[in-house]
Motif scaffolding. Structure first.
Motif, PDB file in Angstrom:
ATOM      1  N   ARG A  32       0.024   0.001  -4.465  1.00 25.14           N
ATOM      2  CA  ARG A  32       1.455  -0.050  -4.617  1.00 25.14           C
ATOM      3  C   ARG A  32       1.784  -0.401  -6.122  1.00 25.14           C
ATOM      4  O   ARG A  32       2.613  -0.001  -6.799  1.00 25.14           O
ATOM      5  N   ALA A  33       1.236  -1.640  -6.695  1.00 23.81           N
ATOM      6  CA  ALA A  33       1.543  -2.026  -7.840  1.00 23.81           C
ATOM      7  C   ALA A  33       1.041  -1.119  -9.213  1.00 23.81           C
ATOM      8  O   ALA A  33       1.790  -1.148 -10.149  1.00 23.81           O
ATOM      9  N   LEU A  34      -0.174  -0.367  -8.942  1.00 26.45           N
ATOM     10  CA  LEU A  34      -0.492   0.575 -10.010  1.00 26.45           C
ATOM     11  C   LEU A  34       0.547   1.631 -10.430  1.00 26.45           C
ATOM     12  O   LEU A  34       0.847   2.307 -11.253  1.00 26.45           O
ATOM     13  N   LEU A  35       1.058   2.164  -9.121  1.00 25.86           N
ATOM     14  CA  LEU A  35       2.152   3.429  -9.228  1.00 25.86           C
ATOM     15  C   LEU A  35       3.107   3.265 -10.277  1.00 25.86           C
ATOM     16  O   LEU A  35       3.287   4.041 -11.102  1.00 25.86           O
ATOM     17  N   ARG A  36       3.788   2.013 -10.351  1.00 26.57           N
ATOM     18  CA  ARG A  36       4.788   2.172 -11.308  1.00 26.57           C
ATOM     19  C   ARG A  36       4.472   1.984 -12.721  1.00 26.57           C
ATOM     20  O   ARG A  36       5.240   2.338 -13.596  1.00 26.57           O
ATOM     21  N   HIS A  37       3.146   1.984 -13.107  1.00 25.41           N
ATOM     22  CA  HIS A  37       2.379   1.982 -14.286  1.00 25.41           C
ATOM     23  C   HIS A  37       1.788   3.593 -14.490  1.00 25.41           C
ATOM     24  O   HIS A  37       1.218   3.674 -15.701  1.00 25.41           O
ATOM     25  N   ASP A  45      -2.230   5.482   0.349  1.00 25.69           N
ATOM     26  CA  ASP A  45      -3.117   4.365   0.764  1.00 25.69           C
ATOM     27  C   ASP A  45      -3.113   4.998   2.318  1.00 25.69           C
ATOM     28  O   ASP A  45      -2.402   5.067   3.253  1.00 25.69           O
ATOM     29  N   ALA A  46      -4.686   5.266   2.562  1.00 23.22           N
ATOM     30  CA  ALA A  46      -5.170   5.644   3.886  1.00 23.22           C
ATOM     31  C   ALA A  46      -4.698   4.866   4.996  1.00 23.22           C
ATOM     32  O   ALA A  46      -4.703   5.365   6.111  1.00 23.22           O
ATOM     33  N   GLU A  47      -4.461   3.663   4.713  1.00 27.99           N
ATOM     34  CA  GLU A  47      -4.288   2.760   5.957  1.00 27.99           C
ATOM     35  C   GLU A  47      -2.770   3.000   6.385  1.00 27.99           C
ATOM     36  O   GLU A  47      -2.370   2.739   7.568  1.00 27.99           O
ATOM     37  N   ASP A  48      -1.825   3.849   5.371  1.00 31.80           N
ATOM     38  CA  ASP A  48      -0.588   3.984   5.717  1.00 31.80           C
ATOM     39  C   ASP A  48      -0.607   5.234   6.675  1.00 31.80           C
ATOM     40  O   ASP A  48       0.093   5.449   7.543  1.00 31.80           O
ATOM     41  N   ILE A  49      -1.706   6.337   6.210  1.00 21.96           N
ATOM     42  CA  ILE A  49      -1.548   7.643   6.911  1.00 21.96           C
ATOM     43  C   ILE A  49      -2.526   7.605   7.999  1.00 21.96           C
ATOM     44  O   ILE A  49      -2.474   8.686   8.680  1.00 21.96           O
ATOM     45  N   GLY A  50      -3.433   6.700   8.100  1.00 20.89           N
ATOM     46  CA  GLY A  50      -4.464   6.788   9.083  1.00 20.89           C
ATOM     47  C   GLY A  50      -4.351   5.692  10.267  1.00 20.89           C
ATOM     48  O   GLY A  50      -5.291   5.241  10.920  1.00 20.89           O
ATOM     49  N   GLN A  51      -3.249   5.383  10.700  1.00 15.20           N
ATOM     50  CA  GLN A  51      -2.717   4.614  11.898  1.00 15.20           C
ATOM     51  C   GLN A  51      -3.179   5.295  13.042  1.00 15.20           C
ATOM     52  O   GLN A  51      -2.274   6.306  13.469  1.00 15.20           O
ATOM     53  N   THR A  52      -3.950   4.856  13.702  1.00 15.79           N
ATOM     54  CA  THR A  52      -4.062   5.251  15.254  1.00 15.79           C
ATOM     55  C   THR A  52      -4.438   4.227  16.219  1.00 15.79           C
ATOM     56  O   THR A  52      -4.659   3.132  15.904  1.00 15.79           O
ATOM     57  N   VAL A  84      -3.186  10.729  -9.599  1.00 12.57           N
ATOM     58  CA  VAL A  84      -2.915  10.358  -8.252  1.00 12.57           C
ATOM     59  C   VAL A  84      -3.958   9.172  -8.002  1.00 12.57           C
ATOM     60  O   VAL A  84      -4.931   9.180  -8.353  1.00 12.57           O
ATOM     61  N   ILE A  85      -3.390   7.960  -7.340  1.00 12.76           N
ATOM     62  CA  ILE A  85      -3.908   6.926  -6.812  1.00 12.76           C
ATOM     63  C   ILE A  85      -4.165   7.091  -5.536  1.00 12.76           C
ATOM     64  O   ILE A  85      -3.271   7.247  -4.624  1.00 12.76           O
ATOM     65  N   ALA A  86      -5.469   6.840  -5.132  1.00 14.25           N
ATOM     66  CA  ALA A  86      -5.714   6.977  -3.502  1.00 14.25           C
ATOM     67  C   ALA A  86      -6.738   5.992  -3.202  1.00 14.25           C
ATOM     68  O   ALA A  86      -7.608   5.439  -3.967  1.00 14.25           O
ATOM     69  N   GLY A  87      -6.688   5.100  -1.902  1.00 13.58           N
ATOM     70  CA  GLY A  87      -7.816   4.251  -1.547  1.00 13.58           C
ATOM     71  C   GLY A  87      -7.471   3.932  -0.094  1.00 13.58           C
ATOM     72  O   GLY A  87      -6.812   4.669   0.649  1.00 13.58           O
ATOM     73  N   SER A  88      -8.599   3.141   0.342  1.00 10.23           N
ATOM     74  CA  SER A  88      -8.656   2.616   1.667  1.00 10.23           C
ATOM     75  C   SER A  88      -9.163   3.698   2.616  1.00 10.23           C
ATOM     76  O   SER A  88      -8.891   3.781   3.957  1.00 10.23           O
ATOM     77  N   PHE A  89     -10.240   4.465   2.165  1.00  9.16           N
ATOM     78  CA  PHE A  89     -10.690   5.551   3.111  1.00  9.16           C
ATOM     79  C   PHE A  89     -12.130   5.719   2.689  1.00  9.16           C
ATOM     80  O   PHE A  89     -12.769   6.662   3.408  1.00  9.16           O
TER      81      PHE A  89
END
Length: 191
Positions: A32-37, A45-52, A84-89
């Motif tokens: 989240r913090a990197l995006l504004r830079h 963030d895969a934690e946001d899209i991978g909730q089951t 693109v910044i991606a993580g948590s997967f």
């Protein structure tokens, strides 16, 4: 004389900043913090899209997560978001290789691994807004720390390890930006 800040012209093509680390290392916070830079940037963030429910955390689940992240990465690139910044997967280097095979394009890849002492990581896990249960933390702790990503011979990414143990978010972001000038460098030119 006044000055104007400009982006350094980065090599053409798409770039992918992957943020990796154990639970509590700060992946979601840093993404989240990197995006504004990040110029012409998007974050996933895969934690946001991978909730089951239930969340099996098995190979089949991580395969689904990789496919979802790869599809979003490609969609952002198609829409003109070249960084693109991606993580948590990603759990390990074989997960990374499986993810790369899903991408139709060949981006420049930077793999940022957030490292943190276990005591600090455990404190973060119980005090952060994203709540977990002791049962969940115990299950995650059974997963051995992976070193294959940082030690991968012939990897097609630049590895950037950042020990976040004593760092705040701003300093962590500053160190990542300094390590990836292709995305984050700025120059000041006279007007």
């Amino acid at each position: 004389m006044s000055t104007v800040e400009h982006l350094v012209v980065a090599p053409p093509g798409n770039r992918l900043v992957l943020v990796n680390g154990e639970e509590g290392a700060g992946k979601s916070t840093i993404i989240r913090a990197l995006l504004r830079h990040t110029p012409r940037g998007a974050r996933i963030d895969a934690e946001d899209i991978g909730q089951t429910n239930p969340c099996p955390m098995d190979d089949e689940f991580f395969d689904l997560l990789r496919r979802n992240v790869a599809g979003l990465v490609e969609s952002f690139w198609t829409a003109g978001y070249v960084n693109v910044i991606a993580g948590s997967f990603l759990r390990n280097y074989p997960d990374y290789l499986a993810f790369r095979r899903l991408l139709n394009q060949s981006p420049t890849v930077f793999l940022v691994e957030l490292l943190v002492d276990k005591e600090v990581r455990d404190h973060r896990r119980v005090t952060r807004a994203k709540r977990t249960t002791q049962e969940w933390r115990d299950m995650v702790d059974l997963i051995p720390e992976d070193r294959t990503i940082r030690q991968a011979a012939g990897a097609d990414y630049r590895y950037v390890g950042v020990d976040t143990t004593g760092l705040d978010v701003a300093e962590t972001v500053r160190r990542i930006k300094a390590a990836i000038p292709e995305v984050y460098a700025r120059v000041t030119r006279p007007r």
